[in-house]
Design an enzyme around this catalytic site. Structure first.
Site, mmCIF file in Angstrom:
data_model
loop_
_atom_site.group_PDB
_atom_site.id
_atom_site.type_symbol
_atom_site.label_atom_id
_atom_site.label_comp_id
_atom_site.label_asym_id
_atom_site.label_seq_id
_atom_site.Cartn_x
_atom_site.Cartn_y
_atom_site.Cartn_z
ATOM 1 N N PHE A 1 0.796 -1.232 0.000
ATOM 2 C CA PHE A 1 0.000 0.000 0.000
ATOM 3 C C PHE A 1 0.824 1.275 0.000
ATOM 4 O O PHE A 1 0.300 2.364 0.236
ATOM 5 C CB PHE A 1 -0.999 -0.009 1.156
ATOM 6 N N GLU B 1 10.083 4.458 2.774
ATOM 7 C CA GLU B 1 11.234 4.485 1.877
ATOM 8 C C GLU B 1 12.537 4.556 2.672
ATOM 9 O O GLU B 1 13.505 3.845 2.373
ATOM 10 C CB GLU B 1 11.117 5.661 0.907
ATOM 11 N N ASP C 1 25.106 -9.706 3.463
ATOM 12 C CA ASP C 1 25.398 -10.558 2.305
ATOM 13 C C ASP C 1 26.879 -10.499 1.930
ATOM 14 O O ASP C 1 27.489 -11.519 1.632
ATOM 15 C CB ASP C 1 24.537 -10.145 1.111
#
Length: 161
Positions: free
Chosen positions: A80, A118, A132
């Site tokens: 949304f 964001e 990672d």
């Protein structure tokens, strides 16, 4: 629910719904979030010695690129969230104590809705990218917490920008 808080992404029938922001004024909106990455002491020492470079490359530079890409695509990840024009996105990455890397993301737009998600997404994806790139050194690296530090430009300002 007059006078009480209510979830904004649920309609009167209790179904999921995107918030209609069409009647809100366009204002400058800014949000700042952080996510932390905690390393085992030996891994932190290796990373400090290498200036955060691994066999995969420059850890911080890669994390900033990944975080920026995530900021621009937040609406594709979180159902949304409105697609927003991103007017500014910057990262600040620094050691916060001996073994913890602090990743801060600040996002800015001129729109009818804020950029908290964001900023949170950018900081989180940057932190996951660090994980990672460093996991070959240890899988005991801990990502989080991620949190909103501040926002301004909407109905109310929160925290510190």
């Amino acid at each position: 629910m007059k006078g009480k808080s209510r979830l904004t992404h649920v309609d009167k029938a209790g179904r999921p719904a995107m918030v209609d922001v069409s009647s809100k004024p366009v204002t400058v909106r800014e949000a700042r979030a952080e996510c932390r990455v905690r390393f085992p002491a030996k891994v932190a020492a290796v990373l400090r010695e290498s200036e955060l470079k691994t066999a995969k490359g420059a850890v911080i530079d890669t994390a900033i690129i990944a975080g920026t890409m995530a900021v621009k695509r937040t609406h594709e990840l979180i159902p949304f969230c409105h697609p927003l024009p991103i007017d500014g996105c910057r990262f600040d990455v620094a050691w916060a104590g001996g073994n913890t890397l602090r990743i801060e993301c600040t996002v800015k737009t001129a729109h009818r809705t804020g950029v908290e998600m964001e900023a949170m997404t950018g900081a989180s994806i940057a932190a996951l990218t660090v994980y990672d790139m460093c996991k070959a050194l240890s899988h005991a690296i801990v990502v989080g917490p991620a949190k909103l530090l501040g926002k301004r430009g909407g109905k109310r300002d929160v925290g510190d920008i």
